[in-house]
Design a protein around this motif. Structure first.
Motif, mmCIF file in Angstrom:
data_model
loop_
_atom_site.group_PDB
_atom_site.id
_atom_site.type_symbol
_atom_site.label_atom_id
_atom_site.label_comp_id
_atom_site.label_asym_id
_atom_site.label_seq_id
_atom_site.Cartn_x
_atom_site.Cartn_y
_atom_site.Cartn_z
ATOM 1 N N THR A 184 -17.876 -22.811 12.233
ATOM 2 C CA THR A 184 -18.878 -23.049 11.181
ATOM 3 C C THR A 184 -18.519 -22.457 9.823
ATOM 4 N N ALA A 185 -17.547 -21.562 9.758
ATOM 5 C CA ALA A 185 -17.120 -21.024 8.462
ATOM 6 C C ALA A 185 -16.408 -22.097 7.655
ATOM 7 N N THR A 186 -16.455 -21.960 6.343
ATOM 8 C CA THR A 186 -15.733 -22.896 5.488
ATOM 9 C C THR A 186 -14.231 -22.791 5.730
ATOM 10 N N ARG A 187 -13.746 -21.564 5.867
ATOM 11 C CA ARG A 187 -12.332 -21.359 6.162
ATOM 12 C C ARG A 187 -12.169 -20.041 6.908
ATOM 13 N N ILE A 188 -10.997 -19.868 7.501
ATOM 14 C CA ILE A 188 -10.694 -18.636 8.221
ATOM 15 C C ILE A 188 -9.380 -18.060 7.699
ATOM 16 N N GLN A 189 -9.240 -16.752 7.848
ATOM 17 C CA GLN A 189 -8.004 -16.064 7.471
ATOM 18 C C GLN A 189 -7.619 -15.107 8.592
ATOM 19 N N SER A 240 -26.920 -23.592 -1.122
ATOM 20 C CA SER A 240 -26.416 -24.971 -1.136
ATOM 21 C C SER A 240 -24.930 -25.061 -1.473
ATOM 22 N N LYS A 241 -24.421 -24.113 -2.285
ATOM 23 C CA LYS A 241 -23.012 -24.162 -2.675
ATOM 24 C C LYS A 241 -22.225 -22.940 -2.197
ATOM 25 N N VAL A 242 -22.810 -22.162 -1.316
ATOM 26 C CA VAL A 242 -22.154 -20.938 -0.843
ATOM 27 C C VAL A 242 -21.117 -21.271 0.222
ATOM 28 N N LYS A 243 -19.902 -20.795 0.025
ATOM 29 C CA LYS A 243 -18.824 -20.952 0.998
ATOM 30 C C LYS A 243 -18.715 -19.690 1.849
ATOM 31 N N THR A 244 -18.139 -19.828 3.020
ATOM 32 C CA THR A 244 -17.936 -18.668 3.894
ATOM 33 C C THR A 244 -16.488 -18.593 4.349
ATOM 34 N N THR A 245 -15.970 -17.375 4.384
ATOM 35 C CA THR A 245 -14.622 -17.120 4.891
ATOM 36 C C THR A 245 -14.720 -16.097 6.013
ATOM 37 N N LEU A 246 -14.180 -16.435 7.159
ATOM 38 C CA LEU A 246 -14.139 -15.525 8.301
ATOM 39 C C LEU A 246 -12.757 -14.899 8.385
#
Length: 209
Positions: free
Chosen positions: A172-177, A119-125
């Motif tokens: 769909t990722a929270t953010r990308i780098q 529920s609170k997991v973020k994702t970074t690609l």
């Protein structure tokens, strides 16, 4: 603390196999497929390594470049999402790399977003090389990833007439780098012609705002 999750490739098994602890086996369903994932653990310092084992998919002399790569990495992504809630280790962010794991944010968005663990997991690609984006026929969504065709029809995974798995992760990722290489590649004409540059810039601009 950091958890690093990797496929249990042949060279990893040969080098570190005797140092790993077996945790569990679990069936992983992905599309029309089902395969067993054997989960192993190795701790070095404050880093916990998780290895997803399946000899059919990962005991090969090379890591990439096989006709069934999308099947291999869809299995890996599903296995990680299925096993994390079972390990007693809560994570706050999942970092993924390239198209091979860019389907994890997509799967999380579609199938796991209501699971209390995530529920609170973020994702970074993290994008290191834009030359490889994971272009496939739309049929892989239902047959391999286990995701409804609607996510192609609504444009989330579609680029042109194909599924683009990197785009799916970007959306769909929270953010990308991006690193230096992918930042330079973003300026290439083919990246603008394909549309991936606009997708990336749109994500970066949205995050900045």
């Amino acid at each position: 603390d950091v958890i690093v999750a990797l496929p249990k490739y042949l060279n990893i098994s040969e080098t570190f196999g005797n140092e790993m602890d077996w945790l569990m086996d679990l069936p992983v369903k992905f599309g029309t497929h089902e395969a067993r994932a054997s989960i192993f653990k190795l701790v070095e310092g404050n880093v916990t390594y998780l290895f997803v084992g399946n000899d059919h998919y990962f005991h090969r002399n090379e890591i990439y470049g096989f006709a069934d790569d999308v099947e291999r990495f869809a299995f890996f992504n599903r296995a990680i999402l299925d096993v994390l809630p079972l390990l007693g280790m809560q994570v706050g962010e999942i970092q993924v790399n390239e198209w091979h794991t860019s389907m994890l944010p997509l799967m999380l968005h579609v199938d796991y977003h209501q699971h209390p663990y995530f529920s609170k997991v973020k994702t970074t690609l993290n994008i290191h090389n834009l030359e490889y984006q994971g272009w496939y026929d739309a049929s892989i969504l239902t047959e391999v990833l286990g995701i409804s065709r609607e996510y192609y029809d609504n444009g989330l995974t579609r680029m042109g007439d194909s599924v683009n798995l990197l785009k799916s992760g970007i959306e769909t990722a929270t953010r990308i780098q991006l690193n230096e290489i992918s930042t330079e590649q973003l300026k290439l004409p083919q990246m603008h012609e394909s549309g991936i540059a606009a997708v990336i810039e749109g994500k970066l601009n949205h995050k900045a705002s």
